[in-house]
Write an enzyme that holds these catalytic residues in place. Sequence first.
Site, PDB file in Angstrom:
ATOM      1  N   TYR A 235      20.094  27.787 -15.343  1.00  0.00           N
ATOM      2  CA  TYR A 235      21.098  29.178 -15.272  1.00  0.00           C
ATOM      3  C   TYR A 235      22.377  28.711 -14.904  1.00  0.00           C
ATOM      4  O   TYR A 235      23.394  29.640 -15.246  1.00  0.00           O
ATOM      5  CB  TYR A 235      20.471  30.034 -14.286  1.00  0.00           C
ATOM      6  CG  TYR A 235      19.046  30.644 -14.362  1.00  0.00           C
ATOM      7  CD1 TYR A 235      18.298  30.568 -15.394  1.00  0.00           C
ATOM      8  CD2 TYR A 235      18.612  31.437 -13.376  1.00  0.00           C
ATOM      9  CE1 TYR A 235      17.181  30.973 -15.451  1.00  0.00           C
ATOM     10  CE2 TYR A 235      17.438  31.735 -13.083  1.00  0.00           C
ATOM     11  CZ  TYR A 235      16.630  31.633 -14.298  1.00  0.00           C
ATOM     12  OH  TYR A 235      15.105  32.081 -14.080  1.00  0.00           O
TER      13      TYR A 235
ATOM     14  N   ALA B 290      15.321  32.500  -4.064  1.00  0.00           N
ATOM     15  CA  ALA B 290      16.136  33.936  -4.437  1.00  0.00           C
ATOM     16  C   ALA B 290      15.100  34.549  -5.545  1.00  0.00           C
ATOM     17  O   ALA B 290      15.185  35.890  -5.129  1.00  0.00           O
ATOM     18  CB  ALA B 290      17.548  33.796  -4.558  1.00  0.00           C
ATOM     19  N   GLU B 291      14.854  33.939  -6.520  1.00  0.00           N
ATOM     20  CA  GLU B 291      14.455  34.687  -7.763  1.00  0.00           C
ATOM     21  C   GLU B 291      13.012  35.387  -7.258  1.00  0.00           C
ATOM     22  O   GLU B 291      12.982  36.551  -7.482  1.00  0.00           O
ATOM     23  CB  GLU B 291      14.000  33.777  -8.663  1.00  0.00           C
ATOM     24  CG  GLU B 291      13.570  34.328 -10.056  1.00  0.00           C
ATOM     25  CD  GLU B 291      13.365  33.063 -11.211  1.00  0.00           C
ATOM     26  OE1 GLU B 291      14.429  32.800 -11.708  1.00  0.00           O
ATOM     27  OE2 GLU B 291      12.488  32.676 -11.324  1.00  0.00           O
ATOM     28  N   SER B 292      12.124  34.524  -6.551  1.00  0.00           N
ATOM     29  CA  SER B 292      10.829  35.330  -6.213  1.00  0.00           C
ATOM     30  C   SER B 292      11.209  36.145  -4.970  1.00  0.00           C
ATOM     31  O   SER B 292      10.206  36.986  -4.824  1.00  0.00           O
ATOM     32  CB  SER B 292       9.906  34.084  -5.733  1.00  0.00           C
ATOM     33  OG  SER B 292       9.509  33.277  -7.001  1.00  0.00           O
TER      34      SER B 292
END
Length: 499
Positions: free
Chosen positions: A190, A208-210
């Site tokens: 990303y 952070a995504e999860s």
Amino acid sequence: MSRVAIVGGGIGGLTAALLLSRRGEQVVIYERAGQVGGRVAFEEEGPYRIDRGPTIVLLPEMLTGILEEGGLPPGSLELLRCDPLCRIHFGSGRVLNKVAGLEAQAAEIDREFPGEGSGFLRFMGDMAGLFPRGKASFLEQPFSRRRQFFRPANLALMSRLRAYRSLRSAVGNYFRSEELRDAFSLQSLYIGGAPFRTPGIYTMLPYAESAFGIWMLKGGYGELPRILSRELLSRGVEIHTGTEVEGLTVEEGRCTGITAGGVKHSYDAVLYNGEFPQLEELLPAELFAGMADAKRGKGTRGRIKRGRYQPSSGCVLIYAGADRRWPESETHQFFLPDSLNDNLRELFDQGRISHLPSYYVFNPAALDDSAAPPGESVLYFLIPVPADPGLDWESIAGPLAERVLEDAEQRGFPGLKASLKWKKLRTPADAYKEGLYGGGSFGIAPVLSQLGVFRPQPRPYPIKSLYAAGASVHPGGGVPIVMQGARMAVHELMKEMKP
Ligand SMILES: Cc1cc2nc3c(=O)[nH]c(=O)nc-3n(C[C@H](O)[C@H](O)[C@H](O)COP(=O)(O)OP(=O)(O)OC[C@H]3O[C@@H](n4cnc5c(N)ncnc54)[C@H](O)[C@@H]3O)c2cc1C
């Protein structure tokens, strides 16, 4: 009231303008393109409109918190939560959904990878304690002095965040399966970095995504600059589009203005939001060390070292409009080859493009019905490639796009090719032409030597009243992180102007 010039109307520049104007400062933005937003923009053709750059909203509270601090009226934008967060199609044919909720995610992992769900829970448990400390230490403060960065507490935290190992190796502590290691380290892509080269401190990204989810902005990320510029204009901020800044004035160690269209304008401070490596070209040459003929004088003359930077990876992008929808398909999907690691080694180590590389597909109509005309779709395919703008992209991009579309048709979008009504490609050569550093998509690369104290800082040089914000400046790339960097730059500016 201070007068501040902002060079560049990317997300960093717009955020800085929002925060400064909120504090009552007089702000003027100079943007060389015909519109503000930089990488955050739309591609449009007839009835089709799709984001050109960012699509994935991470850290939604960081984003909305900064907008709130800048006084953007609540309700100005709407974030849509993606659940599943995303879907990953592995080369083996396995498919994993990233889903909201820790227990639900562990169960989903166990469904495809029996016995591995507990590793995910262990990862999230370890990171839950480390993330807030990592965020406070590495995302929310500048490193104006080396010794700030090398404090024992910081070094200990870096070691716990495995900064000295790669992201892929760091997540290897939690997962046995190579595919799961890919699923929890591909997030470095990303920001244009290889999972096996990006430092382990970036475990904060998959965490952070999860933990906080993946979101999308209703209407597309491209709405954000429009919302911000409307608010800025309503406050009296001047925005000069189509206006390139050609130079910065530095007098006796202080930045006192800019030159645009051959005319000098005076300001109390300047905040630079272009690609950081290009800032050197705007500054008087005698400021830099190694100029044999530089006259040594007052202030900073001859004291600044020229930077050498490594660009992030580039992208080939396919934007498309199709006359049908794929209701079973998610908003964010990743399609991986047999071995993502080998594939990315080819890209990052050898500068080569595999016959069939990994790619990401954005399908906004899956969540936002208004993203495409009724019954139709807009799609975006992002293929990571070497940044090299010198490659023959004219002859590479077309066949590459065909192979990717063919593969997507087989693996997730039946009938794709026959349904296409519009298609447009974008390559690193286009990115380079538009001024992106080295043709890379994400600013300078997220490698250890360009991280933390080693990355350009919000107060980049020993020059008073000169600040910087953007993807190549600490704390780094990605929309919320760039906004956080702009916030830091504004805080530094205010400290200096109004101690
Ligand atoms: C393909 C792609 C996909 C991405 N995906 C995501 C994602 O899913 N999620 C995410 O969070 N982030 C993503 N990003 C990253 C994100 O878009 C960037 O980190 C962010 O937009 C960079 O903002 P910036 O402030 O650095 O400004 P930039 O976008 O770099 O804009 C800088 C502006 O300054 C102007 N400028 C430069 N020099 C001058 C000058 N001398 N005079 C006047 N104007 C000047 C330029 O014209 C430009 O408009 C993606 C980026 C790309 C390219």
